[in-house]
Design a protein around this motif. Structure first.
Motif, PDB file in Angstrom:
ATOM      1  N   THR A 126       6.054  59.975  -9.414  1.00 41.40           N
ATOM      2  CA  THR A 126       5.796  60.599  -8.114  1.00 41.40           C
ATOM      3  C   THR A 126       5.647  62.116  -8.224  1.00 41.40           C
ATOM      4  OG1 THR A 126       7.039  58.834  -7.066  1.00 41.40           O
ATOM      5  CG2 THR A 126       6.818  60.869  -5.801  1.00 41.40           C
ATOM      6  N   SER A 132       2.927  56.911  -2.779  1.00 43.59           N
ATOM      7  CA  SER A 132       2.287  55.587  -2.821  1.00 43.59           C
ATOM      8  C   SER A 132       0.941  55.663  -3.527  1.00 43.59           C
ATOM      9  CB  SER A 132       2.076  55.060  -1.393  1.00 43.59           C
ATOM     10  OG  SER A 132       3.318  54.850  -0.772  1.00 43.59           O
ATOM     11  N   THR A 159      14.819  60.079 -10.074  1.00 49.19           N
ATOM     12  CA  THR A 159      16.172  59.516 -10.136  1.00 49.19           C
ATOM     13  C   THR A 159      16.794  59.848 -11.490  1.00 49.19           C
ATOM     14  OG1 THR A 159      15.572  57.724  -8.662  1.00 49.19           O
ATOM     15  CG2 THR A 159      17.503  57.362 -10.059  1.00 49.19           C
ATOM     16  N   ARG A 180      -7.805  55.187 -14.869  1.00 52.98           N
ATOM     17  CA  ARG A 180      -7.969  54.997 -16.316  1.00 52.98           C
ATOM     18  C   ARG A 180      -7.878  56.300 -17.097  1.00 52.98           C
ATOM     19  NH1 ARG A 180     -12.528  50.206 -16.814  1.00 52.98           N
ATOM     20  NH2 ARG A 180     -11.401  48.726 -15.505  1.00 52.98           N
ATOM     21  N   LYS A 234      -1.615  51.411 -15.842  1.00 56.23           N
ATOM     22  CA  LYS A 234      -1.241  49.989 -15.981  1.00 56.23           C
ATOM     23  C   LYS A 234       0.203  49.868 -16.460  1.00 56.23           C
ATOM     24  CE  LYS A 234      -5.722  47.995 -16.548  1.00 56.23           C
ATOM     25  NZ  LYS A 234      -6.589  47.043 -17.164  1.00 56.23           N
ATOM     26  N   ASP A 241       6.645  46.527 -11.620  1.00 57.93           N
ATOM     27  CA  ASP A 241       6.824  45.103 -11.263  1.00 57.93           C
ATOM     28  C   ASP A 241       8.248  44.681 -11.630  1.00 57.93           C
ATOM     29  OD1 ASP A 241       4.226  44.855 -10.384  1.00 57.93           O
ATOM     30  OD2 ASP A 241       3.478  43.922 -12.221  1.00 57.93           O
ATOM     31  N   ARG A 244      10.898  46.356  -9.475  1.00 61.71           N
ATOM     32  CA  ARG A 244      11.058  45.801  -8.120  1.00 61.71           C
ATOM     33  C   ARG A 244      12.029  44.616  -8.101  1.00 61.71           C
ATOM     34  NH1 ARG A 244       4.642  47.149  -6.900  1.00 61.71           N
ATOM     35  NH2 ARG A 244       5.062  49.380  -6.653  1.00 61.71           N
ATOM     36  N   GLU A 364      10.296  52.725  -5.485  1.00 63.22           N
ATOM     37  CA  GLU A 364       9.623  51.718  -6.330  1.00 63.22           C
ATOM     38  C   GLU A 364       8.596  50.908  -5.524  1.00 63.22           C
ATOM     39  OE1 GLU A 364      11.673  50.029  -9.538  1.00 63.22           O
ATOM     40  OE2 GLU A 364      13.220  51.575  -9.559  1.00 63.22           O
ATOM     41  N   GLY A 365       7.951  51.594  -4.582  1.00 70.25           N
ATOM     42  CA  GLY A 365       6.934  50.985  -3.726  1.00 70.25           C
ATOM     43  C   GLY A 365       7.515  50.688  -2.366  1.00 70.25           C
ATOM     44  N   ARG A 376      -3.302  41.673  -0.805  1.00 65.19           N
ATOM     45  CA  ARG A 376      -4.478  41.733  -1.687  1.00 65.19           C
ATOM     46  C   ARG A 376      -4.544  40.486  -2.551  1.00 65.19           C
ATOM     47  NH1 ARG A 376      -4.843  47.721  -4.494  1.00 65.19           N
ATOM     48  NH2 ARG A 376      -5.694  48.875  -2.749  1.00 65.19           N
ATOM     49  N   ARG A 382      -9.643  43.860  -0.564  1.00 62.25           N
ATOM     50  CA  ARG A 382      -8.968  45.157  -0.663  1.00 62.25           C
ATOM     51  C   ARG A 382      -9.772  46.219   0.072  1.00 62.25           C
ATOM     52  NH1 ARG A 382      -7.655  46.986  -5.974  1.00 62.25           N
ATOM     53  NH2 ARG A 382      -8.319  49.011  -5.336  1.00 62.25           N
TER      54      ARG A 382
HETATM   55  N1  CAA Z   1       0.215  45.370 -13.554  1.00 60.66           N
HETATM   56  C1  CAA Z   1      -0.758  45.718 -14.441  1.00 60.66           C
HETATM   57  N2  CAA Z   1      -1.892  46.390 -14.068  1.00 60.66           N
HETATM   58  C2  CAA Z   1      -2.011  46.694 -12.769  1.00 60.66           C
HETATM   59  C3  CAA Z   1      -1.037  46.368 -11.809  1.00 60.66           C
HETATM   60  C4  CAA Z   1       0.109  45.672 -12.250  1.00 60.66           C
HETATM   61  N3  CAA Z   1       1.078  45.324 -11.390  1.00 60.66           N
HETATM   62  N4  CAA Z   1      -1.433  46.822 -10.595  1.00 60.66           N
HETATM   63  C5  CAA Z   1      -2.618  47.415 -10.781  1.00 60.66           C
HETATM   64  N5  CAA Z   1      -2.968  47.348 -12.090  1.00 60.66           N
HETATM   65  C6  CAA Z   1      -4.206  47.834 -12.715  1.00 60.66           C
HETATM   66  C7  CAA Z   1      -5.422  47.194 -12.055  1.00 60.66           C
HETATM   67  O1  CAA Z   1      -5.743  45.954 -12.665  1.00 60.66           O
HETATM   68  C8  CAA Z   1      -6.496  48.233 -12.270  1.00 60.66           C
HETATM   69  O2  CAA Z   1      -6.977  48.109 -13.596  1.00 60.66           O
HETATM   70  P1  CAA Z   1      -8.560  48.287 -13.966  1.00 60.66           P
HETATM   71  O3  CAA Z   1      -8.804  49.765 -13.853  1.00 60.66           O
HETATM   72  O4  CAA Z   1      -8.682  47.793 -15.362  1.00 60.66           O
HETATM   73  O5  CAA Z   1      -9.320  47.506 -12.961  1.00 60.66           O
HETATM   74  C9  CAA Z   1      -5.733  49.563 -12.193  1.00 60.66           C
HETATM   75  O6  CAA Z   1      -4.354  49.237 -12.459  1.00 60.66           O
HETATM   76  C10 CAA Z   1      -5.838  50.210 -10.837  1.00 60.66           C
HETATM   77  O7  CAA Z   1      -5.375  49.264  -9.880  1.00 60.66           O
HETATM   78  P2  CAA Z   1      -5.701  49.371  -8.324  1.00 60.66           P
HETATM   79  O8  CAA Z   1      -7.181  49.646  -8.139  1.00 60.66           O
HETATM   80  O9  CAA Z   1      -5.121  48.178  -7.647  1.00 60.66           O
HETATM   81  O10 CAA Z   1      -4.922  50.712  -7.934  1.00 60.66           O
HETATM   82  P3  CAA Z   1      -4.730  51.396  -6.534  1.00 60.66           P
HETATM   83  O11 CAA Z   1      -5.030  52.835  -6.688  1.00 60.66           O
HETATM   84  O12 CAA Z   1      -5.424  50.627  -5.450  1.00 60.66           O
HETATM   85  O13 CAA Z   1      -3.139  51.322  -6.342  1.00 60.66           O
HETATM   86  C11 CAA Z   1      -1.087  50.405  -5.569  1.00 60.66           C
HETATM   87  C12 CAA Z   1      -2.453  50.158  -6.243  1.00 60.66           C
HETATM   88  C13 CAA Z   1      -0.471  49.014  -5.456  1.00 60.66           C
HETATM   89  C14 CAA Z   1      -1.181  51.034  -4.214  1.00 60.66           C
HETATM   90  C15 CAA Z   1      -0.233  51.276  -6.532  1.00 60.66           C
HETATM   91  O14 CAA Z   1      -0.724  52.613  -6.548  1.00 60.66           O
HETATM   92  C16 CAA Z   1       1.238  51.313  -6.174  1.00 60.66           C
HETATM   93  O15 CAA Z   1       1.981  50.370  -6.477  1.00 60.66           O
HETATM   94  N6  CAA Z   1       1.718  52.408  -5.536  1.00 60.66           N
HETATM   95  C17 CAA Z   1       3.127  52.595  -5.301  1.00 60.66           C
HETATM   96  C18 CAA Z   1       3.697  53.464  -6.372  1.00 60.66           C
HETATM   97  C19 CAA Z   1       5.186  53.302  -6.464  1.00 60.66           C
HETATM   98  O16 CAA Z   1       5.731  52.207  -6.450  1.00 60.66           O
HETATM   99  N7  CAA Z   1       5.869  54.428  -6.631  1.00 60.66           N
HETATM  100  C20 CAA Z   1       7.269  54.397  -6.818  1.00 60.66           C
HETATM  101  C21 CAA Z   1       7.690  55.633  -7.505  1.00 60.66           C
HETATM  102  S1  CAA Z   1       8.734  55.364  -8.862  1.00 60.66           S
HETATM  103  C22 CAA Z   1      10.314  55.277  -8.261  1.00 60.66           C
HETATM  104  O17 CAA Z   1      10.564  55.127  -7.106  1.00 60.66           O
HETATM  105  C23 CAA Z   1      11.304  55.323  -9.355  1.00 60.66           C
HETATM  106  C24 CAA Z   1      12.647  55.811  -9.056  1.00 60.66           C
HETATM  107  O18 CAA Z   1      12.988  56.922  -9.427  1.00 60.66           O
HETATM  108  C25 CAA Z   1      13.659  54.885  -8.498  1.00 60.66           C
END
Ligand code: CAA
Length: 382
Positions: A126, A132, A159, A180, A234, A241, A244, A364-365, A376, A382
């Motif tokens: 972040t 997000s 954290t 990428r 990725k 994942d 979560r 974490e989302g 999605r 999407r």
């Molecule tokens: N596993 C593997 N690959 C994944 C994936 C997953 N779960 N999700 C997406 N990807 C890959 C896609 O396949 C795609 O690959 P290609 O380029 O080869 O096609 C690439 O990643 C981009 O994916 P999207 O087009 O779906 O990406 P997006 O920009 O639309 O974003 C989103 C998707 C779900 C909104 C993502 O940005 C997201 O989860 N955002 C939330 C972020 C988050 O959780 N932040 C938390 C901060 S960390 C935290 O809180 C830690 C702490 O200190 C406690």
């Protein structure tokens, strides 16, 4: 289908419960008030295998499965949510990512220290302007002629940031490529060019220190790259994942703490000549609490089981986190309402559970991001 747990899973659950109830819960109120990072307890958790639950023994971990991780996380969160936040970042976001994508040398160097509780790990995705929308990060890592990378930029809401030695950092190596163009790096917080900002004053999980970090011409070597260049997004998403599942477990632990306190209270507290638990309105709340907790637990076990089988669990982890975090928020809200003035008072832990539960709907989302991931997948749109 077998709903029973193995001896090993029950053993780690028992170890976690003992430490949570004997060492963590008694000082939870004090840690919440002072915001002091519980370093001694974290070391103790590490010595008992709880900082690297799924880490193989050869890297200093307990060599257990994701279900054991869920059971242990619930116990620690029931004792104190802040401790479980630190535990979840070390286990899911730090060790898990390096075990999956790291080289042998990286596993030996970074995973062992964290799994044994000797050092603290953190995850830096972040930024002040990107939460997000993680791909819009501005932190840059520019490759130099000698193959090293020069890193500049800020990360926020980290954290364990004030105390961590090692960080998994995500930075843009090629901004034209979007998702990428992101690369993951392993960062040493003691090296030149790394700075920590002030600790955030938070609503809940107050003893889990959180801060901004800044990179000012930090030099990372090629061996500090985690996975391949350009694969960072990725890595971040797949590590989240697993994260979560940890946050879903944390939410269950907080919800369970509030539920058990409420169950005891409604049998003792009398109004209009009878225990308040005898009133139908209270009984309905108790029944709904129980259903939400059971549903969250089973969904979290499903996601953990899929992970243990090596199957894709992205949607299942999102379903578990969404269900568990909203259950924790609802249960702690109702627990506070049932406790009335006592629930609102700092004399009891209920208001702390209520404050601690909120973060599980955010980090974490957010719940909105979990809904986006689920929808999605279900619609293919999407
Ligand atoms: N596993 C593997 N690959 C994944 C994936 C997953 N779960 N999700 C997406 N990807 C890959 C896609 O396949 C795609 O690959 P290609 O380029 O080869 O096609 C690439 O990643 C981009 O994916 P999207 O087009 O779906 O990406 P997006 O920009 O639309 O974003 C989103 C998707 C779900 C909104 C993502 O940005 C997201 O989860 N955002 C939330 C972020 C988050 O959780 N932040 C938390 C901060 S960390 C935290 O809180 C830690 C702490 O200190 C406690």
């Amino acid at each position: 289908m077998d709903f029973s747990f193995t001896e090993e899973q029950l053993m780690i659950q028992d170890v976690a419960r003992r430490i949570a109830q004997e060492k963590i819960a008694p000082s939870a109120e004090e840690h919440d008030r002072s915001g002091e990072f519980p370093l001694d307890n974290i070391r103790l958790l590490g010595e008992n295998g709880l900082m690297g639950i799924e880490v193989p023994a050869e890297y200093g971990g307990a060599a257990m499965d994701p279900i054991a991780y869920v059971l242990a996380m619930i116990e620690i969160a029931q004792g104190d949510a802040a401790h479980s936040t630190i535990l979840s970042v070390n286990n899911s976001l730090f060790c898990n990512g390096i075990l999956t994508y790291g080289s042998e040398a990286q596993k030996q160097k970074y995973v062992r220290a964290i799994a044994e509780g000797k050092e603290i790990g953190a995850f830096a995705l972040t930024e002040p302007q990107s939460g997000s929308d993680a791909t819009s990060m501005r932190c840059r890592a520019v490759k130099q002629a000698d193959g090293s990378y020069r890193i500049n930029g800020k990360k926020s809401w980290i954290t364990s940031g004030p105390v961590a030695k090692y960080f998994v950092l995500f930075a843009m190596t090629d901004p034209d490529k979007g998702a990428r163009g992101i690369t993951a790096f392993l960062i040493d917080g003691d090296r030149a060019g790394f700075h920590r900002g002030k600790t955030e004053p938070k609503l809940g999980i107050r003893a889990s220190a959180t801060c901004e970090i800044e990179f000012d011409n930090y030099v990372a070597q090629p061996e500090d790259v985690l996975g391949d260049e350009g694969h960072g997004f990725k890595i971040a998403m797949s590590v989240l994942d697993a994260g979560r599942i940890g946050i879903a477990s944390q939410a269950i632990g907080i919800g369970r703490a509030a539920y058990e306190a409420t169950l005891a209270y409604v049998k003792e507290r009398k109004a209009f000549g009878q225990p308040i638990g005898a009133f139908q309105m209270t009984q309905a709340k108790i029944a709904d609490m129980k259903c939400k907790l059971d549903a969250a637990f089973l969904l979290t076990l499903r996601a953990a089981w899929l992970k243990g089988q090596g199957k894709r669990f992205t949607t299942d982890a999102a379903v578990a986190k969404l269900t568990a975090s909203e259950a924790a928020m609802w249960i702690t809200h109702q627990a506070l309402q049932i406790h009335g003035g006592m629930g609102y008072s700092k004399e009891m832990p209920i208001e702390r559970y209520f404050r601690d539960a909120k973060i599980t709907e955010i980090y974490e989302g957010t719940s909105e991001i979990q809904r986006l991931v689920i929808a999605r997948h279900e619609t293919g749109l999407r």
